[in-house]
Design an enzyme around this catalytic site. Structure first.
Site, PDB file in Angstrom:
ATOM      1  N   GLU A   1       2.129   1.789  -3.473  1.00  0.00           N
ATOM      2  CA  GLU A   1       0.920   2.399  -4.124  1.00  0.00           C
ATOM      3  C   GLU A   1       1.050   3.743  -4.072  1.00  0.00           C
ATOM      4  OE1 GLU A   1      -3.106   3.736  -3.302  1.00  0.00           O
ATOM      5  OE2 GLU A   1      -3.550   1.709  -2.806  1.00  0.00           O
ATOM      6  N   HIS A   2       1.165   4.221  -2.969  1.00  0.00           N
ATOM      7  CA  HIS A   2       1.133   5.649  -2.662  1.00  0.00           C
ATOM      8  C   HIS A   2       2.304   6.384  -3.540  1.00  0.00           C
ATOM      9  CE1 HIS A   2      -1.571   7.105   0.790  1.00  0.00           C
ATOM     10  NE2 HIS A   2      -2.067   5.709   0.599  1.00  0.00           N
TER      11      HIS A   2
ATOM     12  N   GLU B   1      -3.734   8.008   7.425  1.00  0.00           N
ATOM     13  CA  GLU B   1      -4.625   7.278   6.714  1.00  0.00           C
ATOM     14  C   GLU B   1      -5.061   6.103   7.713  1.00  0.00           C
ATOM     15  OE1 GLU B   1      -3.864   5.684   2.613  1.00  0.00           O
ATOM     16  OE2 GLU B   1      -5.752   4.457   2.779  1.00  0.00           O
TER      17      GLU B   1
ATOM     18  N   HIS C   1       0.762  -1.224   0.026  1.00  0.00           N
ATOM     19  CA  HIS C   1      -0.075   0.095   0.010  1.00  0.00           C
ATOM     20  C   HIS C   1       0.939   1.407   0.043  1.00  0.00           C
ATOM     21  CE1 HIS C   1      -2.334   2.948   2.216  1.00  0.00           C
ATOM     22  NE2 HIS C   1      -3.140   2.951   1.382  1.00  0.00           N
TER      23      HIS C   1
END
Lengths: 447, 475
Positions: free
Chosen positions: B92-93, B169, B89
């Protein structure tokens, strides 16, 4: 088999957008008429998919609540589907599920209504519409169901009031709309919900679910004749106005800024900043729409995201928006950040806002925004669902039937000066409400 | 077949916890909420394979001059090791942070200037990037995706900043949400060794200690054309996309991929229970049973029977859990069921409920079990079975109204090693499910020895010392 009807429709629309203005008739073929009972109907015929979306909305949202009976509008809408025309709530659910249909509700500050998605084949469509008609025309508001839903709602309210985002939203609405129904919580308060009686709901239904104020939106696989029959059937028995219908009161400017701090053990501070914004019919609508794309609406490209997230890593999500309503809806900036960063984040937001208000966007930013909004126009109407939503909004707020055709020219017209002037008229940094909820001890000590 | 939509913040009702929870399996860079609908009695999918092993799937949908383009990498949290959970993840950012040719921030800006929208999501099984835009700009999207498949710059500075965003997040999605903490705790308890026990976003301590080298390694290992799938749905032809894919992705060399871990969870030997204490008013209950997942769509029947069981229990507002527990006995303020049976890891069947005021989670646990036992003992009625099937067939048509949903369906199946043909085939298989089969899975899999229970014990807002914020990051 390639059915290109919707594409042709979009293509026609794009063609007219690129032509000089002055075209005599709308090329997005929205048909509109009134039913015999006086309801307004908007219809787009499209046979690409064997399905149909139908909604009926009324000016019966939480903006018609009073402080003493907060939650009454929402409860009225919620109970429609829980017993109608001799069908119990479970019979309603099962009959809808039997044909694979989806019966939902729409509820916000202005609107309340019922919407249906169904297969268009009559074997599925007809039973689904029959249930929808009962729900709209013959709701029973059963006492026993009401008692249960009251308890469920109260439990839900108590639960929600432990959540930092709920606490922030409530405090924000109250402060931005003091003494106005837009400041009330749509789902009500524990004390007001406890006091809601069956007569309250019946009374609200009779005075607000009026045939003459209903807006029917139909999109999909039906002929004009079928659409007319559907609209008749869903509105023919609706209540008639006994007296002059309710209006939502005017929203006043805030007299001064307000800072509201609410303690909560959450690790993040939930921050909301804003004030009353604009009405749906405000002439500055498009200037603010384009301007806000640049300030805090345009995903990764906005100034707020750049300053708060990309440059400083202070938040996962930061945004701004205007929510234009029948009366002036909120202008709002929101973000969440670790408690000890709250102060720093608010400073960055305010600096970014002031800079934007002072100098407006750059020509480059404006060009980027226009390219996105104009180039992305087809994405706004690339499905039945999206077109149906537009029909409902155009009908409810009485926007021109050419609203979609006018969309791109309206964006194109906006310039830097218009954005600056519009923001100066509607956003006053010295009169903003700032709400901070949570962030723990570190945050509270800082503030 | 479970459809989830993020709840409107205006709705105070705490309905459908399971649905809300399933969202935490998939993380997006920025919030969005597409429906996970079952797909269509569908137009055909064109299928290609480039010489470097990249697979390409195209479904034509000519209703509007729009395309959805997605690049899927077969890597997710299931591939991660303890210590660096969340690296898929985090990477991904970072994929939005630039290459030599397309500087930091330019990817999204160029898509936006083309009128498009872009974002990405990471799940346990895969990481996917998407753009929605006018059909004429598909080449732009593909060119930039190919560029960042091979040429991503992973700078230490940008990584440090972005990790702060990811930690925000995590606070927002999980740490401050009792529902999410319950789900996270439940999975980490139900599974002891399989990496499905790890949260997609990663444990906070792993995020605090993650180094840019971790992301670089991850990128080098997994971001190769032979581990990628391109899915395009919209106003384009198959050959046209194939040609573009060859042009932009064809020059990227295949690489040897690391061996995938072979994980199997050992048999559960008795019920497991955890308690989560968090600020809340109402207690709540989340139960997970070990159940089979879908492996062979032609031979397996149990996963389809479990799908139907989910529909019978919770397919609509008048289904069994609602009718019995919320509307009938009124033990519950909300109740739900959800089957997760399509993935690279083990299957799970979730039951959830929030008790009405004055009722307890213990009473509810018994009531939920009794509903499943009733089906195990008496089976399901034909009208219930027919209703679930009617919903499946209709949902397949409705999914065709969304290009995004169609692309997502194709990609998510192909990424986990199943075929997109399952989109249609599963409707047929579901229609073949009999009442006896539903009864059999209810008998076979819902025993206490395969059960894990998470209970939320509400804490007052004021009565608890707030967690202290982490003291800065290591870079």
């Amino acid at each position: 088999m390639r059915d290109r009807a919707l594409n042709a429709l979009v293509a026609a629309l794009l063609t007219v957008l690129t032509l000089a203005s002055g075209s005599a008739h709308a090329l997005l073929p929205i048909q509109d008429w009134k039913t015999s009972s006086g309801a307004r109907v908007l219809f787009v015929e499209n046979h690409d998919l064997p399905m149909l979306d139908v909604s009926v909305d009324f000016p019966a949202g939480s903006g018609f609540d009073t402080k003493e009976k907060a939650g009454r509008a929402a409860f009225t809408q919620r109970l429609l589907r829980l017993g109608a025309g001799g069908l119990s709530e479970n019979e309603i659910s099962r009959r809808i599920a039997d044909v694979g249909a989806q019966l939902g509700g729409r509820f916000d500050s202005d609107r309340a209504g019922v919407n249906l998605r169904t297969l268009s084949n009559p074997a599925e469509r007809e039973p689904a519409l029959e249930v929808m008609a009962k729900v709209l025309l013959e709701p029973e508001f059963p006492e026993d169901v009401l008692a249960r839903e009251r308890l469920r709602a109260i439990a839900g309210l108590k639960e929600a009031d432990t959540k930092p985002d709920t606490l922030a939203n409530r405090a924000f609405s109250r402060a931005v709309f003091p003494d106005h129904p837009y400041g009330l919580r749509a789902s009500g308060e524990v004390a007001t919900v406890r006091g809601l009686a069956r007569e309250d709901l019946i009374g609200f239904y009779r005075s607000h679910y009026l045939a003459t104020r209903a807006v029917v939106a139909i999109m999909g696989d039906a002929t004009r004749g079928e659409a007319e029959q559907i609209a008749e059937r869903l509105t023919a028995g609706l209540p008639r106005a006994a007296s002059e219908p309710d209006r939502i009161p005017k929203v006043d400017d805030l007299a001064r800024a307000a800072d509201i701090d609410i303690a909560h053990p959450a690790s993040q501070a939930h921050i909301l900043i804003g004030a009353p914004g604009i009405r749906r019919t405000d002439p500055d609508y498009f200037a603010l729409f384009v301007g806000n794309y640049i300030l805090g609406g345009g995903g990764f490209e906005s100034r707020l995201t750049d300053e708060v997230r990309s440059k400083r890593g202070l938040a996962y999500s930061v945004y701004s928006y205007f929510m234009p309503l029948e009366r002036r809806g909120p202008f709002r900036i929101g973000l969440q950040t670790r408690g000890d960063q709250a102060k720093a984040a608010i400073e960055v937001v305010m600096r970014t806002l002031r800079e934007f208000l002072g100098n407006g966007p750059t020509e480059q930013e404006l060009e980027d925004a226009k390219m996105n909004l104009i180039g992305g126009f087809p994405l706004r109407i690339d499905s039945n669902r999206k077109i149906h939503e537009y029909l409902a909004v155009i009908g409810f707020y009485d926007l021109p039937l050419s609203y979609l055709e006018d969309f791109v020219p309206n964006i194109r017209k906006v310039d830097v000066a218009a954005i600056k002037a519009a923001f100066a008229r509607h956003v006053h940094p010295s009169k903003l409400v700032t709400v901070v909820v949570g962030g723990g001890v570190a945050a509270a000590a800082q503030r | 077949m479970l459809q989830c939509q993020r709840k409107s913040p205006k709705v105070a009702d705490s309905s459908m916890r399971v649905c809300a929870l399933l969202w935490f399996i998939v993380l997006a860079v920025n919030g969005f909420a597409p429906a996970l609908a079952a797909a269509a009695a569908s137009p055909p999918v064109h299928e290609y394979r480039l010489d470097n092993g990249m697979r390409v799937f195209v479904r034509e949908d000519h209703r509007a001059p729009v395309v959805v383009s997605m690049v899927w990498y077969v890597v997710g949290s299931v591939d991660e090791l303890n210590g660096t959970t969340g690296v898929s993840h985090a990477l991904e950012h970072m994929m939005f942070k630039g290459t030599e040719r397309i500087p930091n921030g330019e990817f999204s800006r160029r898509i936006a200037r083309a009128g498009g929208r872009d974002n990405a999501f990471t799940s346990r099984d895969y990481t996917a990037y998407f753009q929605t835009l006018h059909r004429d700009h598909l080449p732009l999207a593909l060119e930039m995706e190919a560029d960042r498949m091979a040429n991503l710059i992973l700078s230490k500075d940008e990584f440090g900043k972005e990790l702060r965003v990811v930690m925000e997040e995590r606070r927002w999605r999980t740490d401050d949400r009792p529902d999410s903490l319950m789900y996270e705790g439940l999975m980490a308890t139900a599974l002891l060794s399989h990496p499905y026990r790890q949260p997609v976003i990663g444990w906070m301590n792993d995020l605090k200690n993650m180094q840019v080298e971790d992301a670089r390694n991850w990128y080098r290992q997994w971001y190769a054309p032979n581990n990628a799938i391109l899915v395009v749905v919209g106003d384009v032809g198959g050959e046209e996309v194939h040609e573009l894919a060859r042009k932009y992705f064809g020059g990227i060399a295949a690489r040897e991929l690391p061996a995938r871990g072979k994980f199997a969870e050992s048999e559960q030997r008795g019920p497991r229970r955890i308690t989560i204490k968090a600020p809340s008013e109402l207690p709540s209950l989340l139960m997970a049973y070990r159940v089979p997942k879908l492996e062979d769509p032609e031979k397996d029947w149990e996963p389809f029977a479990l799908d139907v069981l989910e529909g019978v229990l919770d397919g609509h507002d008048g289904a069994r859990l609602q009718a019995a527990l919320v509307r009938g006995s009124r033990l519950a303020a909300a109740a739900g069921a959800g089957y997760q049976g399509v993935g690279r890891g083990p299957g799970t069947f979730l039951l959830s409920a929030t008790p009405s005021e004055g009722k307890t989670v213990e009473e509810l646990e018994q009531a939920l079990k009794a509903e499943v036992r009733r089906i195990a003992a008496e089976g399901v009625r034909e009208d219930e079975l027919a209703r679930v099937k009617a919903q499946v067939v209709a949902a397949q048509v409705y999914a065709r109204d969304s290009m995004f949903a169609q692309a997502r369906q194709i990609g998510s199946l192909e990424a986990i090693g199943l075929s997109h043909r399952l989109i249609d085939r599963q409707v047929e298989r579901l229609r073949e499910v009999t009442a006896e089969q539903v009864q059999q899975v209810a008998q076979r899999y819902f025993n206490d020895d395969a059960l894990t229970v998470a209970v939320l014990r509400p804490q007052p807002l004021s009565g608890k010392r707030p967690p202290s914020p982490p003291s800065g990051l290591r870079h």
